[in-house]
Design a protein around this motif. Structure first.
Motif, mmCIF file in Angstrom:
data_model
loop_
_atom_site.group_PDB
_atom_site.id
_atom_site.type_symbol
_atom_site.label_atom_id
_atom_site.label_comp_id
_atom_site.label_asym_id
_atom_site.label_seq_id
_atom_site.Cartn_x
_atom_site.Cartn_y
_atom_site.Cartn_z
ATOM 1 N N ALA A 139 4.580 -14.766 0.344
ATOM 2 C CA ALA A 139 4.352 -16.079 0.966
ATOM 3 C C ALA A 139 4.210 -15.957 2.475
ATOM 4 N N PHE A 140 5.039 -15.104 3.071
ATOM 5 C CA PHE A 140 4.965 -14.972 4.525
ATOM 6 C C PHE A 140 3.755 -14.153 4.970
ATOM 7 N N GLN A 141 3.276 -13.295 4.107
ATOM 8 C CA GLN A 141 2.170 -12.405 4.474
ATOM 9 C C GLN A 141 0.806 -13.054 4.222
ATOM 10 N N LEU A 142 0.758 -13.991 3.269
ATOM 11 C CA LEU A 142 -0.538 -14.543 2.847
ATOM 12 C C LEU A 142 -1.385 -15.148 3.974
ATOM 13 N N PRO A 143 -0.822 -15.981 4.843
ATOM 14 C CA PRO A 143 -1.687 -16.567 5.879
ATOM 15 C C PRO A 143 -2.422 -15.496 6.670
ATOM 16 N N PHE A 144 -1.694 -14.477 7.054
ATOM 17 C CA PHE A 144 -2.319 -13.377 7.784
ATOM 18 C C PHE A 144 -3.403 -12.728 6.938
ATOM 19 N N SER A 193 0.037 -4.567 4.616
ATOM 20 C CA SER A 193 1.031 -5.281 3.813
ATOM 21 C C SER A 193 2.101 -4.320 3.328
ATOM 22 N N PHE A 194 1.657 -3.154 2.895
ATOM 23 C CA PHE A 194 2.595 -2.178 2.364
ATOM 24 C C PHE A 194 3.619 -1.801 3.425
ATOM 25 N N ILE A 195 3.137 -1.541 4.611
ATOM 26 C CA ILE A 195 4.054 -1.134 5.686
ATOM 27 C C ILE A 195 5.005 -2.281 6.049
ATOM 28 N N THR A 196 4.455 -3.493 6.084
ATOM 29 C CA THR A 196 5.314 -4.651 6.374
ATOM 30 C C THR A 196 6.442 -4.746 5.349
ATOM 31 N N ALA A 197 6.089 -4.602 4.080
ATOM 32 C CA ALA A 197 7.097 -4.724 3.026
ATOM 33 C C ALA A 197 8.079 -3.567 3.097
ATOM 34 N N TRP A 198 7.568 -2.396 3.329
ATOM 35 C CA TRP A 198 8.398 -1.195 3.369
ATOM 36 C C TRP A 198 9.470 -1.309 4.459
#
Lengths: 363, 296
Positions: free
Chosen positions: B163-168, B218-223
């Motif tokens: 949800a937080f990543q989607l807008p970007f 996205s992967f790095i953000t989540a990681w």
């Protein structure tokens, strides 16, 4: 297949891209939509393709209204100005894509692709990607992709504008021949009047959403209906001279400060009947003026441009500049006094206000 | 007065080197520390592998999840989040880039506002939402590997991250779609493709760099995520712990913090990111280039 437009309009917000267009493209005809950039010609093409929906009016294919038919059901092939090849697919897959979507069996697809590719002279390039092709080859691929569906209507959007000058002249004649051989009703959009005149059976001149004239190239060149068509068709462009039409002793004269021309009686009568005032515009093409040093209308040479086959002389007549074709043997320097003779059979007269030709019979 | 070419280049390098050096020094310290018993500045006072022992034995006892379980959790969460972000953003972005519908403009500005929204303010409401989701049978907390979509599950955390990543993601992908010519799409429609097919067969293959960039980002953000996993799982000791939380185990009030072990775990967490970055530097640069063009 015949294409008919009836009162066709397309609005984008408040902008009228196409306004009340009525036109009939006969079966097997090669028709050019000609006009300056942004005049609505591509919009018309995209409406035929079904990408845009008309705001008002109807498009018929033969007797059938196709306003709401989706692009894929229209049996059309289209070649875009940018060719719009799919860069991630090989040439083979590009050409085969329409068949793939129709679920044509693989073997038949292969045969048909090979056949159309051979016809377009790109049979050797099927394994390449579009980026590895030259502009001319890309265009052939785009054409092959449009033709493989065996469309009943072929649409070409500025088909030659991305080719270099030599290739353009070659493709011009090839496209014309191809269209005649296949007999597919073809509409093509161009802003280049030379392309339109050389290739098309009939040319529709469009300006700011309106159809200005729809006729054969010859008619268009020699009998333009209005000022816009006269000015748009022809290179170098036609000369316009502001004159007043005067009648004395039953003779019709075109006069301004620098010239006086006597008109033939029937031309004069027609002009007088059709005009709204005596102030009119005289139009005459550069090749219909002869230049010499002995007799005629007095002018002064402004510049001389040799074109090889002939030379283009610009002369000053009062305040206006007039372009004249002269034979290569004609010698003149800037500032020389020369004389012009107009071929009176070829002159055109236009009403200043309505901008309509005064010499055509009223519709 | 303009500086000569050489001095200007030197100045530029100076401006770049000073801050980079600070960061590089930090990593250097991390590396040296993780293999040392003690350090004095950047000088090791004795080399050891003991700090890395968390790889084969749990330093806190059997009730804590092992590093491998935590790594698996982090991997699952990051992959799930990346997958959903890429699929949803590319579909949404295609619609926003190519189709006309009411509310398109406002949707776009709304996503931009959401992107700028500080996520901290939403933590508590989302906590209640996840608690509520937990009560739904099966999808709440009964899914293998993911745990579920509720509170204290990997799936739940991934969902919030999405949800937080989607807008970007949507804005980045829209930028890429905007750059593809309309003609290609029109051509495909005339060739007989449906809108969905156009998206899948024509558009998607042509924005591969965008997909790659967004996936990696996205992967790095989540990681590396910390705040969201911390808030929505039972914490470092729970079975849904992720790497950033695991690190927290070493820093407690009762025992002296073993900084050398912290450095080792930190380095361990860094490894996949570094590997990723080495291979994808070029693509990552692309995301900002592509994203910019998508701006209104």
């Amino acid at each position: 297949m015949k294409i008919v437009f009836k009162h066709l309009c397309k609005y984008f917000g408040r902008v009228k891209a196409v306004d009340n267009l009525n036109l009939e493209v006969g079966d097997g005809e090669f028709v050019a939509l000609l006009g300056p950039s942004g005049c609505g010609k591509t919009t018309i093409l995209l409406m035929i393709a079904g990408i845009y929906k008309p705001s008002k009016g109807f498009i018929y294919f033969d007797q059938r209204v196709i306003n709401d038919v989706s692009p894929k059901d229209r049996k059309i092939g289209m070649v875009f100005q940018s060719y719009a090849l799919y860069p991630h697919m090989t040439v083979f897959n590009n050409i085969a894509y329409p068949l793939k979507l129709k679920k044509v069996p693989r073997k038949e697809t292969k045969e048909r692709v090979q056949k159309v590719a051979d016809m377009m002279g790109i049979g050797e390039l099927l394994d390449r990607k579009p980026a590895q092709l030259s502009g001319g080859q890309q265009q052939r691929v785009a054409l092959a992709r449009a033709l493989i569906k065996e469309p009943e209507i072929l649409l070409l959007d500025e088909p030659l504008s991305n080719l270099d000058a030599r290739l353009r002249i070659m493709m011009r004649s090839e496209l014309k021949r191809l269209q005649k051989d296949l007999g597919i009703t073809t509409v093509f959009v161009t802003h280049d009047q030379l392309e339109a005149l050389t290739m098309a059976d009939k040319v529709a001149v469009v300006n700011s959403g309106y159809l200005q004239q729809f006729s054969g190239p010859d008619e268009l060149y020699n009998h333009p209906k209005n000022l816009f068509v006269a000015g748009f068709i022809g290179s170098p462009p036609i000369n316009f001279i502001s004159v007043s039409l005067q009648k004395s002793d039953g003779r019709f004269l075109l006069k301004n400060r620098d010239l006086q021309i006597e008109l033939a009686k029937e031309i004069g009568l027609k002009a007088e009947n059709n005009s709204t005032s005596s102030e009119i515009l005289l139009g005459i093409r550069p090749e219909h003026i002869t230049i010499n040093k002995k007799e005629g209308i007095e002018t002064e040479v402004y510049v001389v441009e040799p074109l090889g086959r002939d030379i283009l002389v610009s002369v000053k007549l009062g305040k206006s500049m007039i372009k004249v074709f002269a034979s290569p043997s004609f010698k003149a320097n800037i500032g020389d006094r020369v004389k012009l003779n107009f071929n009176l059979d070829k002159i055109m007269l236009f009403d200043k206000k309505s901008e309509k030709s005064l010499l055509l019979d009223k519709d | 007065m303009r500086l000569p070419q050489k001095s200007r280049a030197a100045l530029a390098y100076l401006v770049l080197i000073v801050p980079s050096a600070l960061i590089v020094l930090g990593f250097l310290w991390l590396f040296i520390t993780s293999f040392s018993t003690r350090t004095e500045g950047l000088r090791s006072l004795g080399w050891t592998l003991r700090n890395w022992s968390f790889l084969w034995e749990s330093p806190f006892g059997p009730q804590y999840p092992s590093i491998w379980w935590v790594t698996l959790n982090t991997l699952v969460m990051s992959l799930v989040m990346t997958l959903i972000v890429v699929v949803v953003s590319s579909m949404t972005a295609y619609a926003l880039s190519r189709m006309k519908f009411t509310g398109r403009k406002s949707f776009l500005s709304l996503t931009l506002i959401l992107h700028a929204f500080p996520s901290v303010t939403l933590l508590i409401p989302i906590y209640f939402v996840l608690i509520w989701v937990s009560k739904i049978p099966v999808i709440g907390r009964g899914v293998p590997l993911l745990g579920g979509l509720g509170y204290n599950t990997i799936g739940g955390v991934a969902l919030v991250m999405v949800a937080f990543q989607l807008p970007f993601g949507i804005w980045v992908m829209k930028g890429f779609f905007d750059n593809i010519s309309w003609d290609m799409e029109r051509s495909a429609l005339i060739d007989g493709a449906s809108r969905f097919r156009v998206w899948w067969q024509i558009m998607m293959p042509n924005i591969k760099p965008g997909i790659a960039a967004l996936s990696i980002f996205s992967f790095i953000t989540a990681w590396n995520a910390y705040l969201i996993p911390l808030t929505f799982t039972a914490g470092r000791a729970g079975k849904s712990a992720v790497l950033s939380l695991y690190l927290q185990n070493f820093i407690s009030e009762s025992v002296m913090t073993e900084w050398n072990a912290v450095a080792a775990v930190g380095l361990f967490q860094l490894i996949p990111v570094v590997i990723f970055f080495l291979f994808t530097q070029q693509v990552l640069l692309n995301i900002y280039g592509g994203g910019k063009k998508g701006g209104v």
